[in-house]
Scaffold this motif. Structure first.
Motif, PDB file in Angstrom:
ATOM      1  N   ILE A  39       0.857  -1.177   0.000  1.00 37.98           N
ATOM      2  CA  ILE A  39       0.000   0.000   0.000  1.00 37.98           C
ATOM      3  C   ILE A  39       0.894   1.228   0.000  1.00 37.98           C
ATOM      4  O   ILE A  39       1.758   1.373   0.856  1.00 37.98           O
ATOM      5  CB  ILE A  39      -0.905   0.023   1.238  1.00 37.98           C
ATOM      6  N   ILE A  40       0.683   2.117  -0.956  1.00 37.23           N
ATOM      7  CA  ILE A  40       1.539   3.281  -1.102  1.00 37.23           C
ATOM      8  C   ILE A  40       0.671   4.532  -1.129  1.00 37.23           C
ATOM      9  O   ILE A  40      -0.351   4.564  -1.817  1.00 37.23           O
ATOM     10  CB  ILE A  40       2.361   3.185  -2.404  1.00 37.23           C
ATOM     11  N   SER A  41       1.063   5.547  -0.387  1.00 35.53           N
ATOM     12  CA  SER A  41       0.385   6.841  -0.449  1.00 35.53           C
ATOM     13  C   SER A  41       1.137   7.713  -1.439  1.00 35.53           C
ATOM     14  O   SER A  41       2.349   7.887  -1.334  1.00 35.53           O
ATOM     15  CB  SER A  41       0.369   7.517   0.920  1.00 35.53           C
ATOM     16  N   VAL A  42       0.417   8.250  -2.412  1.00 40.71           N
ATOM     17  CA  VAL A  42       0.991   9.126  -3.419  1.00 40.71           C
ATOM     18  C   VAL A  42       0.468  10.529  -3.144  1.00 40.71           C
ATOM     19  O   VAL A  42      -0.737  10.759  -3.178  1.00 40.71           O
ATOM     20  CB  VAL A  42       0.591   8.682  -4.839  1.00 40.71           C
ATOM     21  N   VAL A  50      -3.466  10.120  -2.672  1.00 47.88           N
ATOM     22  CA  VAL A  50      -4.282   9.033  -3.185  1.00 47.88           C
ATOM     23  C   VAL A  50      -3.585   7.737  -2.792  1.00 47.88           C
ATOM     24  O   VAL A  50      -2.352   7.673  -2.741  1.00 47.88           O
ATOM     25  CB  VAL A  50      -4.483   9.157  -4.718  1.00 47.88           C
ATOM     26  N   THR A  51      -4.373   6.729  -2.467  1.00 45.08           N
ATOM     27  CA  THR A  51      -3.807   5.437  -2.105  1.00 45.08           C
ATOM     28  C   THR A  51      -3.622   4.603  -3.362  1.00 45.08           C
ATOM     29  O   THR A  51      -4.505   4.550  -4.216  1.00 45.08           O
ATOM     30  CB  THR A  51      -4.728   4.690  -1.128  1.00 45.08           C
ATOM     31  N   ALA A  52      -2.477   3.973  -3.471  1.00 44.80           N
ATOM     32  CA  ALA A  52      -2.180   3.119  -4.611  1.00 44.80           C
ATOM     33  C   ALA A  52      -1.702   1.762  -4.102  1.00 44.80           C
ATOM     34  O   ALA A  52      -1.215   1.641  -2.977  1.00 44.80           O
ATOM     35  CB  ALA A  52      -1.120   3.761  -5.491  1.00 44.80           C
ATOM     36  N   LEU A  53      -1.870   0.744  -4.942  1.00 44.77           N
ATOM     37  CA  LEU A  53      -1.532  -0.629  -4.563  1.00 44.77           C
ATOM     38  C   LEU A  53      -0.583  -1.242  -5.576  1.00 44.77           C
ATOM     39  O   LEU A  53      -0.669  -0.962  -6.772  1.00 44.77           O
ATOM     40  CB  LEU A  53      -2.814  -1.474  -4.502  1.00 44.77           C
ATOM     41  N   THR A  54       0.295  -2.097  -5.086  1.00 47.46           N
ATOM     42  CA  THR A  54       1.167  -2.853  -5.977  1.00 47.46           C
ATOM     43  C   THR A  54       0.430  -4.107  -6.437  1.00 47.46           C
ATOM     44  O   THR A  54      -0.621  -4.456  -5.908  1.00 47.46           O
ATOM     45  CB  THR A  54       2.471  -3.274  -5.269  1.00 47.46           C
ATOM     46  N   ASP A  55       0.987  -4.809  -7.407  1.00 46.35           N
ATOM     47  CA  ASP A  55       0.367  -6.053  -7.881  1.00 46.35           C
ATOM     48  C   ASP A  55       0.332  -7.126  -6.805  1.00 46.35           C
ATOM     49  O   ASP A  55      -0.515  -8.015  -6.841  1.00 46.35           O
ATOM     50  CB  ASP A  55       1.099  -6.594  -9.105  1.00 46.35           C
ATOM     51  N   ASP A  56       1.245  -7.057  -5.837  1.00 46.06           N
ATOM     52  CA  ASP A  56       1.284  -8.056  -4.764  1.00 46.06           C
ATOM     53  C   ASP A  56       0.005  -8.078  -3.947  1.00 46.06           C
ATOM     54  O   ASP A  56      -0.277  -9.042  -3.257  1.00 46.06           O
ATOM     55  CB  ASP A  56       2.457  -7.788  -3.818  1.00 46.06           C
ATOM     56  N   VAL A  57      -0.773  -7.043  -4.009  1.00 45.37           N
ATOM     57  CA  VAL A  57      -1.936  -6.902  -3.144  1.00 45.37           C
ATOM     58  C   VAL A  57      -3.243  -7.355  -3.809  1.00 45.37           C
ATOM     59  O   VAL A  57      -4.237  -7.534  -3.141  1.00 45.37           O
ATOM     60  CB  VAL A  57      -2.032  -5.446  -2.649  1.00 45.37           C
ATOM     61  N   ARG A  58      -3.254  -7.579  -5.099  1.00 39.95           N
ATOM     62  CA  ARG A  58      -4.513  -7.907  -5.781  1.00 39.95           C
ATOM     63  C   ARG A  58      -5.163  -9.182  -5.258  1.00 39.95           C
ATOM     64  O   ARG A  58      -6.369  -9.206  -5.024  1.00 39.95           O
ATOM     65  CB  ARG A  58      -4.297  -8.003  -7.286  1.00 39.95           C
TER      66      ARG A  58
END
Length: 69
Positions: A39-42, A50-58
């Motif tokens: 989980i990354i905050s941009v 905005v909150t963004a997610l890596t592919d590891d989280v899907r």
């Protein structure tokens, strides 16, 4: 762990999974549901992010949305 080269916003992941963005936001707000670094905050401007997610989280997100239904 592979280097992260891109992320997807909560809104975009919700569209892909055909889920409510607010449900995904609630899931990622609980640190117990997902692994650290997924989980990354941009930050987009003054006090905006905005909150963004890596592919590891899907897969974990999909599992959580299934359990919530």
């Amino acid at each position: 762990m592979a280097t992260v080269t891109y992320v997807r916003t909560i809104k975009f992941v919700a569209e892909i999974l055909k889920e409510d963005p607010e449900l995904l936001q609630a899931i990622v707000s609980n640190d117990d549901n997902l692994s650290y670094g997924s989980i990354i905050s941009v930050y987009t401007g003054d006090d905006e992010s905005v909150t963004a997610l890596t592919d590891d989280v899907r897969t974990p997100v999909r599992k959580c949305t299934t359990e919530a239904a």
